[in-house]
Design an enzyme around this catalytic site. Structure first.
Site, PDB file in Angstrom:
ATOM      1  N   SER A  17      12.090  42.190  34.973  1.00 57.61           N
ATOM      2  CA  SER A  17      11.101  42.003  33.901  1.00 57.61           C
ATOM      3  C   SER A  17      10.017  40.973  34.233  1.00 57.61           C
ATOM      4  O   SER A  17       8.833  41.240  34.014  1.00 57.61           O
ATOM      5  CB  SER A  17      11.803  41.642  32.597  1.00 57.61           C
ATOM      6  OG  SER A  17      12.609  42.718  32.158  1.00 57.61           O
ATOM      7  N   THR A  62      18.230  41.050  26.343  1.00 56.05           N
ATOM      8  CA  THR A  62      19.116  41.964  27.056  1.00 56.05           C
ATOM      9  C   THR A  62      20.563  41.522  26.885  1.00 56.05           C
ATOM     10  O   THR A  62      20.867  40.600  26.118  1.00 56.05           O
ATOM     11  CB  THR A  62      18.693  42.079  28.547  1.00 56.05           C
ATOM     12  OG1 THR A  62      19.437  43.143  29.148  1.00 56.05           O
ATOM     13  CG2 THR A  62      18.899  40.792  29.313  1.00 56.05           C
ATOM     14  N   LYS A  66      21.747  41.436  22.449  1.00 59.86           N
ATOM     15  CA  LYS A  66      20.931  42.359  21.655  1.00 59.86           C
ATOM     16  C   LYS A  66      21.390  42.510  20.205  1.00 59.86           C
ATOM     17  O   LYS A  66      20.574  42.745  19.317  1.00 59.86           O
ATOM     18  CB  LYS A  66      20.911  43.746  22.312  1.00 59.86           C
ATOM     19  CG  LYS A  66      20.067  43.840  23.562  1.00 59.86           C
ATOM     20  CD  LYS A  66      20.042  45.281  24.044  1.00 59.86           C
ATOM     21  CE  LYS A  66      19.096  45.466  25.203  1.00 59.86           C
ATOM     22  NZ  LYS A  66      18.929  46.886  25.543  1.00 59.86           N
ATOM     23  N   ASP A 102      13.781  50.555  23.219  1.00 59.07           N
ATOM     24  CA  ASP A 102      14.577  51.333  24.173  1.00 59.07           C
ATOM     25  C   ASP A 102      14.527  52.835  23.886  1.00 59.07           C
ATOM     26  O   ASP A 102      14.256  53.645  24.775  1.00 59.07           O
ATOM     27  CB  ASP A 102      16.042  50.866  24.165  1.00 59.07           C
ATOM     28  CG  ASP A 102      16.243  49.551  24.903  1.00 59.07           C
ATOM     29  OD1 ASP A 102      15.466  49.258  25.828  1.00 59.07           O
ATOM     30  OD2 ASP A 102      17.187  48.819  24.555  1.00 59.07           O
ATOM     31  N   ARG A 152      34.357  59.120  26.987  1.00 55.54           N
ATOM     32  CA  ARG A 152      35.730  59.009  27.497  1.00 55.54           C
ATOM     33  C   ARG A 152      36.684  58.650  26.363  1.00 55.54           C
ATOM     34  O   ARG A 152      37.752  59.212  26.234  1.00 55.54           O
ATOM     35  CB  ARG A 152      35.757  57.944  28.604  1.00 55.54           C
ATOM     36  CG  ARG A 152      37.028  57.871  29.413  1.00 55.54           C
ATOM     37  CD  ARG A 152      36.804  57.013  30.650  1.00 55.54           C
ATOM     38  NE  ARG A 152      36.104  55.782  30.340  1.00 55.54           N
ATOM     39  CZ  ARG A 152      36.687  54.663  29.927  1.00 55.54           C
ATOM     40  NH1 ARG A 152      37.991  54.617  29.761  1.00 55.54           N
ATOM     41  NH2 ARG A 152      35.981  53.581  29.693  1.00 55.54           N
ATOM     42  N   THR A 153      36.257  57.710  25.526  1.00 55.46           N
ATOM     43  CA  THR A 153      37.015  57.373  24.319  1.00 55.46           C
ATOM     44  C   THR A 153      36.364  58.097  23.144  1.00 55.46           C
ATOM     45  O   THR A 153      35.297  57.701  22.672  1.00 55.46           O
ATOM     46  CB  THR A 153      36.988  55.847  24.061  1.00 55.46           C
ATOM     47  OG1 THR A 153      37.334  55.164  25.253  1.00 55.46           O
ATOM     48  CG2 THR A 153      37.941  55.455  22.958  1.00 55.46           C
ATOM     49  N   LYS A 156      34.998  56.316  19.942  1.00 58.41           N
ATOM     50  CA  LYS A 156      33.687  55.645  19.994  1.00 58.41           C
ATOM     51  C   LYS A 156      32.554  56.646  19.734  1.00 58.41           C
ATOM     52  O   LYS A 156      31.560  56.320  19.080  1.00 58.41           O
ATOM     53  CB  LYS A 156      33.494  54.956  21.344  1.00 58.41           C
ATOM     54  CG  LYS A 156      34.350  53.705  21.508  1.00 58.41           C
ATOM     55  CD  LYS A 156      34.019  52.977  22.797  1.00 58.41           C
ATOM     56  CE  LYS A 156      34.828  51.694  22.921  1.00 58.41           C
ATOM     57  NZ  LYS A 156      34.574  51.008  24.201  1.00 58.41           N
ATOM     58  N   LEU A 220      20.180  57.633  32.822  1.00 56.18           N
ATOM     59  CA  LEU A 220      19.564  56.317  32.613  1.00 56.18           C
ATOM     60  C   LEU A 220      19.740  55.388  33.808  1.00 56.18           C
ATOM     61  O   LEU A 220      19.031  54.392  33.932  1.00 56.18           O
ATOM     62  CB  LEU A 220      20.126  55.639  31.360  1.00 56.18           C
ATOM     63  CG  LEU A 220      19.942  56.365  30.033  1.00 56.18           C
ATOM     64  CD1 LEU A 220      20.171  55.397  28.878  1.00 56.18           C
ATOM     65  CD2 LEU A 220      18.580  57.024  29.909  1.00 56.18           C
TER      66      LEU A 220
END
Length: 283
Positions: A17, A62, A66, A102, A152-153, A156, A220
């Site tokens: 940045s 960051t 955040k 974002d 994966r979970t 969530k 990403l």
């Protein structure tokens, strides 16, 4: 003398940045400066107060601050509230305003690849962290046709769906294995996880064996720029969108909020590409 801007994070040593913002100031003939501030979590409240005390005009935020930083700001913009995180602060005469660039930064990297409207797109979002939430907030606002959250979970992913249920009628959740089988359903596939990031460059979040050739596959991760996931997608004939676009666009949108001026995004991208030496990069 110019204004001071900065980045709050922990750690911030490898951040790109300062490089891109200071170069943009210089290119535009502005005498401002941008600094990376390594703020330990226990010092966050004091650091926010220092924005006012030192009259720092704006900050990026960051990992890991955040979410936590929101409680110390005076006003949070609606999109940042939906995302549940702030990545940009504007100091408006001592009033600290939090926003999040974002999701919008990601959307701007995706739009050039679209051959039909967002309202016709069936989207798979892989991952359920902050980046997934930011992208989902923007895509829900743009009323894409459907979003499936795969993680994966699974719990969530379910929590992410619940967060947006009130604003969109067509949201679903799946395991990574189910998503892999359902790949032909999706016109846009987005990896928001760190799977495939250097040094584990051969890993992929899911297989794209069944991907449609007219789909868009996005990652990403931008180190490496073409991940194993994107390479597989390209070999299948899909359009690919790398992660550097989101990084550059979110930075440019922050820059605009602070200065009212549009920086040279192409130059920002080239600077980051030049600096990428195979090391993991934060923000």
């Amino acid at each position: 003398m110019g204004e001071v801007f900065g980045l709050f994070g922990h750690p911030v040593g490898h951040s790109m940045s300062p490089l891109i913002h200071n170069d943009a100031f210089q290119q535009l003939g502005l005498t401002h400066s941008y600094h990376a501030f390594d703020i330990a979590p226990k010092n966050l409240e004091k650091a926010v107060e220092a924005i006012r005390t030192l009259n720092i005009k704006g900050c990026n935020v960051t990992i890991p601050h955040k979410v936590e930083i929101m409680k110390y700001l005076d006003f949070i913009e609606e999109e940042a509230k939906q995302i549940g995180a702030v990545n940009t602060i504007v100091n408006d005469q001592g009033r600290l305003i939090g926003s999040n660039t974002d999701g919008r930064g990601y959307l701007e990297s995706l739009l050039p690849s679209l051959d039909r409207s967002l309202s016709e797109q069936d989207v798979l979002i892989i991952g359920a962290g902050g980046a997934a939430r930011a992208i989902a907030a923007v895509l829900v606002k743009e009323q894409v046709q459907s979003i499936t959250f795969a993680n994966r979970t699974v719990e969530k992913a379910e929590a992410l769906k619940v967060a947006f249920d009130a604003n969109h009628r067509n949201l679903a959740v799946s395991s990574l294995q189910e998503a892999e089988q359902d790949v032909p359903k999706f016109s846009i596939i987005i990896n928001t996880t760190s799977v495939g990031m250097s040094p584990k460059v051969n890993e992929r979040p899911i297989s794209l064996d069944k991907v449609r050739s007219n789909a868009i596959v996005s990652d990403l991760v931008y180190n490496p720029l073409e991940t194993s996931f994107l390479k597989e997608a390209r070999l299948k004939g899909t359009k690919i969108v790398d992660g550097l676009g989101m990084f550059v666009n979110q930075a440019a949108l922050s820059f605009q909020k602070w200065t009212g001026v549009e920086p040279d995004r192409r130059r920002m991208r080239e600077l980051v590409l030049k600096q990428l030496g195979g090391n993991n990069v934060n923000r």
